[in-house]
Design a protein around this motif. Structure first.
Motif, mmCIF file in Angstrom:
data_model
loop_
_atom_site.group_PDB
_atom_site.id
_atom_site.type_symbol
_atom_site.label_atom_id
_atom_site.label_comp_id
_atom_site.label_asym_id
_atom_site.label_seq_id
_atom_site.Cartn_x
_atom_site.Cartn_y
_atom_site.Cartn_z
ATOM 1 N N ASP A 194 0.279 -23.189 2.729
ATOM 2 C CA ASP A 194 -0.541 -22.827 3.889
ATOM 3 C C ASP A 194 -0.743 -21.321 4.018
ATOM 4 O OD1 ASP A 194 -0.779 -25.489 4.640
ATOM 5 O OD2 ASP A 194 1.039 -25.442 5.874
ATOM 6 N N LEU A 195 0.038 -20.555 3.297
ATOM 7 C CA LEU A 195 -0.096 -19.095 3.293
ATOM 8 C C LEU A 195 0.056 -18.614 1.859
ATOM 9 C CD1 LEU A 195 -0.311 -16.418 4.915
ATOM 10 C CD2 LEU A 195 2.189 -16.435 5.042
ATOM 11 N N ARG A 196 -0.894 -17.789 1.408
ATOM 12 C CA ARG A 196 -0.850 -17.288 0.045
ATOM 13 C C ARG A 196 -0.845 -15.769 0.061
ATOM 14 N NH1 ARG A 196 -4.960 -21.242 -3.407
ATOM 15 N NH2 ARG A 196 -3.859 -23.201 -2.938
ATOM 16 N N TYR A 211 10.280 -6.688 -2.267
ATOM 17 C CA TYR A 211 11.423 -6.158 -1.522
ATOM 18 C C TYR A 211 12.267 -5.324 -2.486
ATOM 19 C CZ TYR A 211 10.229 -9.581 2.067
ATOM 20 O OH TYR A 211 9.565 -10.313 3.022
ATOM 21 N N ASP A 212 12.897 -4.279 -1.972
ATOM 22 C CA ASP A 212 13.747 -3.466 -2.839
ATOM 23 C C ASP A 212 15.128 -4.091 -2.979
ATOM 24 O OD1 ASP A 212 15.159 -2.828 -0.535
ATOM 25 O OD2 ASP A 212 14.373 -0.783 -0.374
ATOM 26 N N SER A 213 16.045 -3.414 -3.663
ATOM 27 C CA SER A 213 17.365 -3.980 -3.933
ATOM 28 C C SER A 213 18.172 -4.191 -2.660
ATOM 29 C CB SER A 213 18.139 -3.069 -4.894
ATOM 30 O OG SER A 213 18.275 -1.763 -4.348
ATOM 31 N N ALA A 214 17.817 -3.482 -1.583
ATOM 32 C CA ALA A 214 18.474 -3.677 -0.287
ATOM 33 C C ALA A 214 17.746 -4.724 0.551
ATOM 34 C CB ALA A 214 18.537 -2.352 0.475
ATOM 35 N N ARG A 215 16.804 -5.450 -0.064
ATOM 36 C CA ARG A 215 16.006 -6.488 0.578
ATOM 37 C C ARG A 215 15.142 -5.925 1.712
ATOM 38 N NH1 ARG A 215 17.139 -11.191 -1.624
ATOM 39 N NH2 ARG A 215 15.868 -12.293 -0.115
ATOM 40 N N ARG A 216 14.713 -4.707 1.537
ATOM 41 C CA ARG A 216 13.785 -4.091 2.494
ATOM 42 C C ARG A 216 12.366 -4.295 1.980
ATOM 43 N NH1 ARG A 216 13.145 0.181 6.348
ATOM 44 N NH2 ARG A 216 11.322 1.456 5.897
ATOM 45 N N TRP A 217 11.477 -4.761 2.866
ATOM 46 C CA TRP A 217 10.075 -5.013 2.518
ATOM 47 C C TRP A 217 9.406 -3.702 2.128
ATOM 48 C CZ3 TRP A 217 5.924 -5.637 6.817
ATOM 49 C CH2 TRP A 217 4.680 -5.989 6.245
ATOM 50 N N ILE A 218 8.754 -3.684 0.929
ATOM 51 C CA ILE A 218 8.172 -2.431 0.449
ATOM 52 C C ILE A 218 6.723 -2.559 -0.004
ATOM 53 C CG2 ILE A 218 10.356 -1.348 -0.216
ATOM 54 C CD1 ILE A 218 9.805 -2.262 -3.105
ATOM 55 N N LYS A 219 6.197 -3.785 -0.132
ATOM 56 C CA LYS A 219 4.817 -3.917 -0.599
ATOM 57 C C LYS A 219 4.304 -5.313 -0.266
ATOM 58 C CE LYS A 219 2.008 -3.290 -4.825
ATOM 59 N NZ LYS A 219 1.118 -2.236 -4.322
ATOM 60 N N ASN A 220 2.983 -5.426 -0.183
ATOM 61 C CA ASN A 220 2.333 -6.679 0.193
ATOM 62 C C ASN A 220 0.976 -6.739 -0.508
ATOM 63 O OD1 ASN A 220 2.150 -9.056 1.615
ATOM 64 N ND2 ASN A 220 1.332 -8.130 3.472
ATOM 65 N N ARG A 221 0.547 -7.959 -0.867
ATOM 66 C CA ARG A 221 -0.794 -8.117 -1.451
ATOM 67 C C ARG A 221 -1.330 -9.495 -1.089
ATOM 68 N NH1 ARG A 221 -0.662 -7.102 -7.450
ATOM 69 N NH2 ARG A 221 -0.898 -4.935 -6.793
ATOM 70 N N PHE A 222 -2.594 -9.548 -0.670
ATOM 71 C CA PHE A 222 -3.215 -10.833 -0.349
ATOM 72 C C PHE A 222 -4.725 -10.719 -0.505
ATOM 73 C CE2 PHE A 222 -2.888 -8.396 3.552
ATOM 74 C CZ PHE A 222 -4.109 -8.586 4.185
ATOM 75 N N ARG A 223 -5.372 -11.874 -0.531
ATOM 76 C CA ARG A 223 -6.831 -11.907 -0.611
ATOM 77 C C ARG A 223 -7.429 -12.115 0.774
ATOM 78 N NH1 ARG A 223 -9.344 -11.815 -5.362
ATOM 79 N NH2 ARG A 223 -8.082 -12.135 -7.242
ATOM 80 N N ALA A 224 -8.437 -11.312 1.082
ATOM 81 C CA ALA A 224 -9.151 -11.473 2.349
ATOM 82 C C ALA A 224 -10.102 -12.662 2.232
ATOM 83 C CB ALA A 224 -9.926 -10.199 2.669
ATOM 84 N N ILE A 239 -6.337 -7.021 -0.812
ATOM 85 C CA ILE A 239 -5.821 -6.002 0.083
ATOM 86 C C ILE A 239 -4.366 -5.729 -0.290
ATOM 87 C CG2 ILE A 239 -5.255 -5.364 2.462
ATOM 88 C CD1 ILE A 239 -7.669 -7.002 3.348
ATOM 89 N N ASP A 240 -4.053 -4.461 -0.530
ATOM 90 C CA ASP A 240 -2.704 -4.027 -0.872
ATOM 91 C C ASP A 240 -2.123 -3.242 0.277
ATOM 92 O OD1 ASP A 240 -1.787 -4.694 -3.657
ATOM 93 O OD2 ASP A 240 -3.740 -3.813 -4.146
ATOM 94 N N TYR A 241 -0.854 -3.483 0.575
ATOM 95 C CA TYR A 241 -0.124 -2.651 1.513
ATOM 96 C C TYR A 241 0.745 -1.679 0.719
ATOM 97 C CZ TYR A 241 -0.995 -5.408 5.776
ATOM 98 O OH TYR A 241 -1.569 -6.010 6.846
ATOM 99 N N ARG A 242 0.666 -0.401 1.063
ATOM 100 C CA ARG A 242 1.500 0.615 0.439
ATOM 101 C C ARG A 242 2.194 1.424 1.537
ATOM 102 N NH1 ARG A 242 -3.109 2.957 -3.729
ATOM 103 N NH2 ARG A 242 -3.616 0.942 -4.727
ATOM 104 N N LEU A 243 3.488 1.617 1.354
ATOM 105 C CA LEU A 243 4.225 2.392 2.334
ATOM 106 C C LEU A 243 3.662 3.814 2.394
ATOM 107 C CD1 LEU A 243 7.929 1.309 1.705
ATOM 108 C CD2 LEU A 243 6.628 0.995 3.824
ATOM 109 N N ALA A 244 3.407 4.282 3.612
ATOM 110 C CA ALA A 244 2.893 5.635 3.785
ATOM 111 C C ALA A 244 3.987 6.632 3.424
ATOM 112 C CB ALA A 244 2.431 5.832 5.228
#
Length: 215
Positions: A183-185, A190-203, A209-214
């Protein structure tokens, strides 16, 4: 300084010093992502999480605008939400979303027995106490197959599979890459500390659309 005033000040200071350290200490984590589409910056996705005494309060702010010729708005998306977690489980959630003019909302509250009662623009009902939200900051996210859509309240069933790590800009070599289907694609890193660091999905138009940490 008068004796009475001195005594009052001493009582105030003593009272502060006697407060449990755990009641005064809090930690705050922040994520500030830039959203990139076809090489252009289209907005931000910011998350702030404050933890204290087994509770985590998360505030999410998303603002995306796609423009033609650099100035003509074609699409906009604005989302704000607040989550309260206690001992790793969702206690409450409130959100509002403007999806290109379509208005959505969610109000969710855990009952005494832990069941989550949801009132949303696209779902009204209950969810298990261990449901996970689609805000991605929670390090336990990749372990869950039932998600609560923070935009409309829908319950989403997904499969999560870890992917071989490929060279990615801004991703450390020990990061972990996950792909969600169902239902979600989307893809998450996540980095080695399991911290969210990036995201990618289709609009909806098929663009990526890519998410990049500022920085």
């Amino acid at each position: 300084m008068g004796k009475a005033l001195f005594l009052i000040l001493m009582l105030l200071v003593t009272g502060l010093l006697l407060q449990p350290v755990s009641a005064m200490a809090a930690t705050t984590e922040q994520w500030a992502f830039r959203a990139i589409r076809k090489g252009e910056d289209i907005g931000h996705h910011n998350v702030t999480v404050t933890r204290r005494d087994g509770e985590a309060k998360a505030t999410v702010d998303i603002s995306l605008i796609v423009r033609a010729f650099g100035f003509l708005p074609l699409y906009h998306y604005h989302h704000k939400s607040q989550e309260l977690w206690r001992d790793g489980r969702l206690v409450s959630l409130e959100s509002t979303t403007d999806d290109n003019g379509a208005q959505h909302y969610v109000k969710a509250l855990a009952t005494a027995d832990g069941v989550l009662q949801i009132e949303g623009s696209r779902f009204k009902g209950s969810a298990p106490a261990d449901v996970m939200t689609t805000s991605y900051w929670n390090s336990a996210f990749p372990r869950h197959k039932l998600l609560l859509d923070t935009q409309s309240g829908r319950l989403l069933e997904v499969t999560v599979a870890e992917q071989p790590l490929q060279p990615e800009e801004g991703v450390p070599p020990d990061a972990r890459h996950y792909r969600l289907d169902g239902d979600l694609r989307l893809e998450l890193w996540y980095d080695s500390a399991r911290r969210w660091i990036k995201n990618r999905f289709r609009a909806s138009d098929g663009s990526v659309i890519d998410y990049r940490l500022a920085p």
